[in-house]
Write a protein that holds these residues in place. Structure first.
Motif, PDB file in Angstrom:
ATOM      1  N   UNK A 365       0.629  -0.890  -0.160  1.00  0.00           N
ATOM      2  CA  UNK A 365      -0.151  -0.141   0.140  1.00  0.00           C
ATOM      3  C   UNK A 365       0.996   1.504  -0.272  1.00  0.00           C
ATOM      4  N   UNK A 366       1.935   1.272   0.449  1.00  0.00           N
ATOM      5  CA  UNK A 366       2.992   2.176   0.738  1.00  0.00           C
ATOM      6  C   UNK A 366       3.570   3.344  -0.453  1.00  0.00           C
ATOM      7  N   UNK A 367       4.141   1.288  -1.171  1.00  0.00           N
ATOM      8  CA  UNK A 367       4.834   1.693  -1.822  1.00  0.00           C
ATOM      9  C   UNK A 367       3.590   2.530  -3.487  1.00  0.00           C
ATOM     10  N   UNK A 368       2.409   1.785  -3.521  1.00  0.00           N
ATOM     11  CA  UNK A 368       1.196   2.236  -4.560  1.00  0.00           C
ATOM     12  C   UNK A 368       1.492   4.004  -3.957  1.00  0.00           C
ATOM     13  N   UNK A 369       1.442   4.318  -2.574  1.00  0.00           N
ATOM     14  CA  UNK A 369       1.569   5.689  -2.138  1.00  0.00           C
ATOM     15  C   UNK A 369       2.603   6.189  -3.225  1.00  0.00           C
ATOM     16  N   UNK A 370       3.186   5.922  -2.471  1.00  0.00           N
ATOM     17  CA  UNK A 370       4.636   6.246  -3.306  1.00  0.00           C
ATOM     18  C   UNK A 370       4.553   6.666  -4.893  1.00  0.00           C
ATOM     19  N   UNK A 371       4.481   5.334  -5.369  1.00  0.00           N
ATOM     20  CA  UNK A 371       4.306   5.660  -6.832  1.00  0.00           C
ATOM     21  C   UNK A 371       3.566   6.882  -6.674  1.00  0.00           C
ATOM     22  N   UNK A 372       2.718   6.960  -6.719  1.00  0.00           N
ATOM     23  CA  UNK A 372       1.478   7.769  -7.187  1.00  0.00           C
ATOM     24  C   UNK A 372       1.916   9.614  -7.177  1.00  0.00           C
ATOM     25  N   UNK A 373       2.710   9.138  -5.739  1.00  0.00           N
ATOM     26  CA  UNK A 373       3.122  10.800  -5.872  1.00  0.00           C
ATOM     27  C   UNK A 373       3.822  10.989  -6.462  1.00  0.00           C
ATOM     28  N   UNK A 374       5.328  10.487  -7.233  1.00  0.00           N
ATOM     29  CA  UNK A 374       6.026  11.194  -7.553  1.00  0.00           C
ATOM     30  C   UNK A 374       6.077  10.665  -9.003  1.00  0.00           C
ATOM     31  N   UNK A 375       4.968   9.752  -9.667  1.00  0.00           N
ATOM     32  CA  UNK A 375       5.277   9.572 -11.194  1.00  0.00           C
ATOM     33  C   UNK A 375       5.461   7.916 -11.213  1.00  0.00           C
ATOM     34  N   UNK A 376       5.930   7.836  -9.888  1.00  0.00           N
ATOM     35  CA  UNK A 376       6.491   6.278 -10.149  1.00  0.00           C
ATOM     36  C   UNK A 376       5.643   5.094 -11.069  1.00  0.00           C
ATOM     37  N   UNK A 377       6.690   3.865 -12.161  1.00  0.00           N
ATOM     38  CA  UNK A 377       5.574   3.023 -12.694  1.00  0.00           C
ATOM     39  C   UNK A 377       5.263   1.747 -11.711  1.00  0.00           C
ATOM     40  N   UNK A 378       6.082   1.737 -10.995  1.00  0.00           N
ATOM     41  CA  UNK A 378       5.526   0.537  -9.935  1.00  0.00           C
ATOM     42  C   UNK A 378       6.391  -0.897 -10.687  1.00  0.00           C
TER      43      UNK A 378
END
Length: 398
Positions: A365-378
């Motif tokens: 869950x934290x990984x998705x929040x971080x990806x959304x914040x910075x535009x990461x692809x995952x």
């Protein structure tokens, strides 16, 4: 500076002199963000980091020199600089580091700033780090959202109107003060440190002067709905990431502080009522993230209906199986939530990490929040191309 502030305050309060290097701008794949600071103490110890180890040695030596001669300096380290490459910044990034002498004389406002940070009051610190006239470099002003009124202890010596604007001192001219005041408030509202660029007298379309702003905003909020074991793990990870975490559930037998010791607060209330009240009170902003973990429609649907209609929220996610997700989407549509609003929902919440335990799920869950914040692809970095850290940071230009 926030991460080294406790140690800095100990030395400052004791009347000691400290050298401090601060990242004021980064480009390409620089390892630390703007605002990261490193201290060189009176005992020659090093505290903090500006590059994760790449250029600390060079900054350490520069800080010792600045303490000795009292002249602040702006240094650039990067692969385009042979000397910087020699000290180890081989990651492809570029750092601008402002190095200054800090003591009670050069930074008399530090005690009040530390008190604001400790109390969670928003405060910004603007420092001139580059100017064609060296006399401007190092000028500093403290800015708070509410105006500062002059009193017998705090006068406006240059008559610039700085106090009326909410600045603790003038940076050199009314024009500079006006520009920095407005732009620094914008950074403070988002909680982002950054460098502002102007002409020598604050001209917005000019260049030559740069002002670095530390934006000490209160911690961003993470609101977790559903007092379940997964919520406890999410609260732990959220706290680790720097969020102020609230766990909310309508069931008092589950929503207890003893079950969620790492949450900043545990609230017994219907989720949709709590979220609406927090918005009405102005306690939700563009950094707030919401995680709905109850996967019970009588709780989920009303709070998601509220959340998805709050465009200011940074992230809205909900836990549940694929079947639960489909049922939830149907119920939300029946409640009148539009497809555009539904597009904001991350459901099922989290990235596909193969997580099984509550702790692993919290990481996903934290990984998705971080990806959304910075535009990461995952995606794994090993299969991606281009800059690891994405867009350039700290190079705000006005």
């Amino acid at each position: 500076m926030r991460e080294v502030l406790p140690q800095l305050m100990k030395w400052w309060a004791a009347g000691e002199t400290v050298g401090m290097g601060t990242v004021v701008a980064t480009f390409r794949s620089a390892p630390r963000p703007p605002g990261a600071s490193m201290l060189v103490g009176p005992d020659d110890s090093a505290v903090g980091s500006v590059s994760g180890g790449c250029v600390e040695g060079a900054v350490y030596e520069r800080a010792q020199q600045v303490v000795a001669d009292g002249r602040p300096a702006l240094e650039r380290y990067g692969v385009s600089d042979d000397d910087a490459f020699a000290v180890g910044l081989a990651c492809g990034g570029i750092l601008d580091v402002y190095v200054e002498k800090v003591d009670r004389e050069t930074f008399p406002e530090l005690g009040e700033i530390a008190a604001d940070v400790e109390a969670g009051r928003p405060v910004a610190v603007a420092t001139v780090v580059e100017h064609p006239d060296p006399a401007y470099v190092g000028r500093r002003a403290v800015l708070r959202p509410t105006a500062v009124v002059p009193d017998e202890k705090h006068q406006d010596p240059v008559g610039s109107g700085a106090f009326r604007q909410g600045l603790s001192a003038s940076l050199g001219s009314p024009r500079i003060d006006d520009a920095v005041h407005d732009d620094a408030l914008g950074l403070l509202a988002t909680g982002h440190d950054g460098t502002l660029s102007y002409g020598p007298d604050g001209e917005r379309r000019g260049e030559g002067m740069r002002v670095f702003v530390w934006a000490f905003a209160p911690a961003p909020r993470m609101i977790v709905f559903g007092a379940i074991d997964f919520a406890a793990a999410v609260a732990r990870v959220g706290t680790f990431l720097g969020y102020r975490v609230t766990v909310c559930d309508a069931r008092p037998v589950f929503a207890t502080s003893s079950r969620f010791p790492e949450a900043d607060e545990v609230v017994v209330e219907w989720p949709h009522r709590y979220l609406a009240a927090e918005r009405e009170a102005g306690d939700i902003d563009g950094r707030t993230v919401v995680a709905v973990l109850t996967h019970d429609p009588k709780f989920d649907v009303p709070v998601l209906e509220q959340a998805l209609r709050m465009p200011e929220l940074a992230f809205v996610g909900a836990m549940g199986s694929r079947r639960t997700h489909e049922d939830r989407m149907r119920r939300l549509r029946e409640a009148g939530v539009t497809d555009e609003e539904l597009d904001r929902l991350s459901s099922p919440i989290g990235l596909d990490l193969g997580a099984r335990t509550p702790e692993e799920t919290a990481v996903s869950i934290a990984a998705e929040i971080i990806a959304r914040r910075w535009g990461g692809s995952g995606h794994p970095l090993g299969v991606t191309e281009g800059r690891i850290h994405g867009v350039e940071q700290g190079a705000t230009t006005t």
